[in-house]
Structures are given as structure tokens and as C-alpha cells.
Scaffold this motif. Structure first.
Motif, mmCIF file in Angstrom:
data_model
loop_
_atom_site.group_PDB
_atom_site.id
_atom_site.type_symbol
_atom_site.label_atom_id
_atom_site.label_comp_id
_atom_site.label_asym_id
_atom_site.label_seq_id
_atom_site.Cartn_x
_atom_site.Cartn_y
_atom_site.Cartn_z
ATOM 1 N N GLU A 43 0.730 -1.222 -0.043
ATOM 2 C CA GLU A 43 0.175 -0.046 -0.140
ATOM 3 C C GLU A 43 0.972 1.284 0.061
ATOM 4 O O GLU A 43 0.508 2.292 -0.704
ATOM 5 C CB GLU A 43 -0.734 0.069 1.281
ATOM 6 C CG GLU A 43 -1.994 -1.033 1.161
ATOM 7 C CD GLU A 43 -2.984 -1.172 2.342
ATOM 8 O OE1 GLU A 43 -2.422 -0.481 3.464
ATOM 9 O OE2 GLU A 43 -3.842 -1.924 2.211
ATOM 10 N N ARG A 46 2.107 1.707 -3.615
ATOM 11 C CA ARG A 46 1.127 2.131 -4.335
ATOM 12 C C ARG A 46 0.790 3.672 -4.166
ATOM 13 O O ARG A 46 0.564 4.374 -5.257
ATOM 14 C CB ARG A 46 -0.134 1.339 -3.980
ATOM 15 C CG ARG A 46 -1.641 1.504 -4.749
ATOM 16 C CD ARG A 46 -1.230 0.800 -6.198
ATOM 17 N NE ARG A 46 -0.420 1.715 -7.005
ATOM 18 C CZ ARG A 46 0.170 1.535 -8.161
ATOM 19 N NH1 ARG A 46 -0.240 0.315 -8.650
ATOM 20 N NH2 ARG A 46 0.783 2.119 -8.857
ATOM 21 N N VAL A 52 4.197 -0.739 -9.344
ATOM 22 C CA VAL A 52 4.493 -1.447 -8.102
ATOM 23 C C VAL A 52 4.844 -3.024 -8.446
ATOM 24 O O VAL A 52 4.054 -3.438 -8.775
ATOM 25 C CB VAL A 52 3.536 -1.288 -6.975
ATOM 26 C CG1 VAL A 52 3.601 -2.220 -5.775
ATOM 27 C CG2 VAL A 52 3.163 0.205 -6.670
ATOM 28 N N GLY A 87 -3.144 -3.751 -5.157
ATOM 29 C CA GLY A 87 -3.072 -2.798 -6.126
ATOM 30 C C GLY A 87 -1.641 -2.826 -6.641
ATOM 31 O O GLY A 87 -1.162 -1.924 -7.459
ATOM 32 N N ALA A 88 -0.890 -3.988 -6.347
ATOM 33 C CA ALA A 88 0.442 -4.274 -7.328
ATOM 34 C C ALA A 88 0.345 -4.213 -8.760
ATOM 35 O O ALA A 88 -0.780 -4.563 -9.166
ATOM 36 C CB ALA A 88 1.349 -5.421 -6.631
ATOM 37 N N ASP A 89 1.037 -3.811 -9.509
ATOM 38 C CA ASP A 89 1.230 -4.382 -10.864
ATOM 39 C C ASP A 89 1.794 -5.366 -11.469
ATOM 40 O O ASP A 89 1.187 -6.056 -12.465
ATOM 41 C CB ASP A 89 1.927 -2.840 -11.612
ATOM 42 C CG ASP A 89 1.285 -1.353 -11.327
ATOM 43 O OD1 ASP A 89 -0.013 -1.318 -11.762
ATOM 44 O OD2 ASP A 89 1.758 -0.741 -10.489
#
Ligand code: AMP
Length: 285
Positions: A43, A46, A52, A87-89
Motif C-alpha cells: 500500500e 502504491r 509497483v 494494487g500491485a502491478d
């Protein structure tokens, strides 16, 4: 949508592409078996970075011969879903042979800071950590790398390594995330029996008690050390490894309580070795 890659080439291509799009890259290195402590690092990344990356790699180099490398929990599918939720890429989950195609002849070793505490209990551990983190930095080329205060000595070692070796990145240290009853979250908590899970709270209790002594004016490091030690030793299910008051940068025992001091504890509960710490700050006169 979070993307999962296993090769160095794929992670390099993905980060290079993000960078071409003008995004800042954040890296969260982990060994998987993710929990909300890891979640708070993701987080933070992010919030601060446009791209991320979470690495998931159980690094054989940082485990001693009698440690839990083989039975360390591996939960990749769940971990990838969790990274997506946070929300990691990109998740980079290499096989051992991708990271170590042949036995390494080159290692990164941070001296002095690693002589005490976990470094003393786990010979070679921090050499393994510093080496794999250097490799991850060179693979991902992040702008910011995120580490947890829970592993305070590790954070100090990485900060020093980045400074000594001029890695072109910033190290961010994220506060320890705890269970509602105070136990620091750890992938190793899942090793605990119900009784040991309850007993393990003694680590948090010892630190809180010591913080309260300091807040009430106690300034003798040895009194704080004895308090930590005797509180943990009073728990029959705990086997004390260490309890100390150290300088948060050098990890050496302090002789005076001044500026920032770090209270650090480690103990075994059954087979699980758990660590915890708290920082006490006293303005320098
Ligand atoms: P590990 O997967 O145990 O190697 O941990 C990966 C990263 O997550 C390290 O930087 C740890 O310090 C961090 N971490 C682990 N547990 C916690 C926690 N309870 N709170 C904050 N960070 C944590």
C-alpha cells in the motif's frame, strides 16, 4: 490487473516499459506467504509510486542448514491474488535456478551491523539477504524499495548497503503491522500451535512494558534489558534468543538512553523463531 512473471528478462522489460510511460517504480521484496504486514508495504508503494513490483522469492542463501527453508510456506497463487487486491502491478516470482543459475561466487556482506542480534544467531543470514536484495535491485532498478520495521536489523543493513554501494534508489521503512492483540504479523506465525500463538504475545507485552518504563523516566539500559529478558523468561513456552537495547543504525548495545534507541527481542515458540522491536525516542539534550 496484476501481472505475474518468472524471468529476469520479463521483469526488466515490464519495468522499462513503465519507466518509458514516465512512472516511478517501487519494489517490495518478500518471501511470499503474504499477510497484511506485507500488504502495508504494498500500500505504501502504491501511494508513492506509479508502478509497483512485488518480488516473491524464498532465498536459499539466507537460510542456515538447520533452518526452515524446505518447509517455509509457499502460497504463490494466493499471494498473487493478494498483490492484485492491494494494487500491485507486477509480481516477480523467479525459480531458484533463475536467480542462481550457477553457484554464486560473489556476495554482498555488510559488516559490524550484522555481528549482533539476528546476525549472531543466524550466521550468514544477512550476507544472503544483502546479496539477494542487491540482485533484485539490479534486476528491477526501482526508484524506491520498501522494507518493514518488523525486521529492523535487516532494514538497517539494507540502508547501509545502499549508502555504501551507491545504489541509485531510496529505502523506505514501513511501521510494523500487528494483529489486533499486538502480535507482529509474520509468515512464521502460521507455525504456531494455539498455545504458542497465545504465549508469543509475551514479545509485544515485554516491549510495551519496557516502553512504559522509559516513558516514566527509566534511563538505565541494563534495567530495560533485564525487564525484557525476565518478562520473556517468565513465559514457560518461550525460549529466549535475545533481548537488548541497541542503536537503531549500528545495532550495537547502547550504554545510555539518548536520541533514538531500539528495543529488540527474539524468542522461539516451539520451532518458530519470532522477532519484534519498538523504537523509543528521547530528544538529545
Ligand atoms: P519476508 O517475506 O518475511 O521476507 O518480509 C518481506 C518484507 O515485509 C520485509 O521487509 C519485512 O520487514 C516486511 N514485513 C514482514 N512482516 C511485517 C509486519 N508485520 N509489518 C511490516 N512489515 C513487515
Amino acid at each position: 490487473m496484476v501481472q505475474l512473471v518468472h524471468t529476469i528478462k520479463a521483469v526488466r522489460d515490464a519495468v522499462a516499459d513503465a519507466r518509458r510511460r514516465g512512472l516511478k517504480a517501487g519494489l517490495v521484496p518478500t518471501m511470499g506467504a503474504l499477510h497484511d504486514g506485507h500488504g502495508s508495504l504494498i500500500e505504501a508503494a502504491r501511494r508513492e509510486c506509479g508502478y509497483v513490483v512485488v518480488s516473491i522469492f524464498v532465498n536459499p542463501l539466507q537460510f542456515g542448514p538447520t533452518e526452515d527453508y524446505d518447509r517455509y510456506p509457499r502460497t504463490l497463487e494466493r499471494d498473487v491474488a493478494y498483490c492484485g487486491e492491494k494494487g500491485a502491478d507486477l509480481v516477480f516470482a523467479p525459480e531458484v535456478r533463475e536467480m542462481y543459475p550457477s553457484p554464486s561466487l560473489t556476495f554482498v556482506s555488510v559488516e559490524k551491523i550484522t555481528d549482533t542480534l539476528c546476525g549472531a544467531s543466524r550466521p550468514g543470514h544477512f550476507r544472503g539477504v544483502a546479496t539477494v536484495v542487491s540482485k533484485l535491485f539490479n534486476i528491477v532498478l526501482p526508484d524506491v524499495a520498501y522494507f518493514g520495521q518488523k525486521d529492523a536489523q535487516q532494514a538497517a543493513v539494507i540502508k547501509r548497503m545502499v549508502s555504501d554501494l551507491n545504489f541509485p534508489l531510496t529505502v523506505a521503512v514501513v511501521p510494523t503491522f500487528r494483529e489486533p492483540d499486538g502480535l507482529a504479523m509474520s509468515s512464521r506465525n502460521r507455525y504456531l500451535s494455539k498455545e504458542d500463538r497465545q504465549a508469543a504475545l509475551v514479545l509485544y507485552r515485554s516491549l510495551q512494558g519496557a516502553m512504559s518504563l522509559l516513558e516514566h523516566g527509566e534511563r538505565r539500559p541494563d534495567v530495560i534489558r533485564s525487564y525484557l529478558r525476565s518478562t520473556i523468561e517468565a513465559e514457560p513456552r518461550a525460549r529466549l534468543d535475545y533481548a537488548d537495547v541497541v542503536d537503531p543504525e549500528t545495532m550495537q548495545p547502547v550504554t545510555e538512553i539518548e536520541g533514538d534507541v531500539l528495543l529488540v527481542v527474539a524468542a522461539y515458540f516451539g520451532e518458530a523463531r519470532l522477532i519484534d522491536n519498538m523504537l523509543f525516542s528521547l530528544p538529545v539534550r
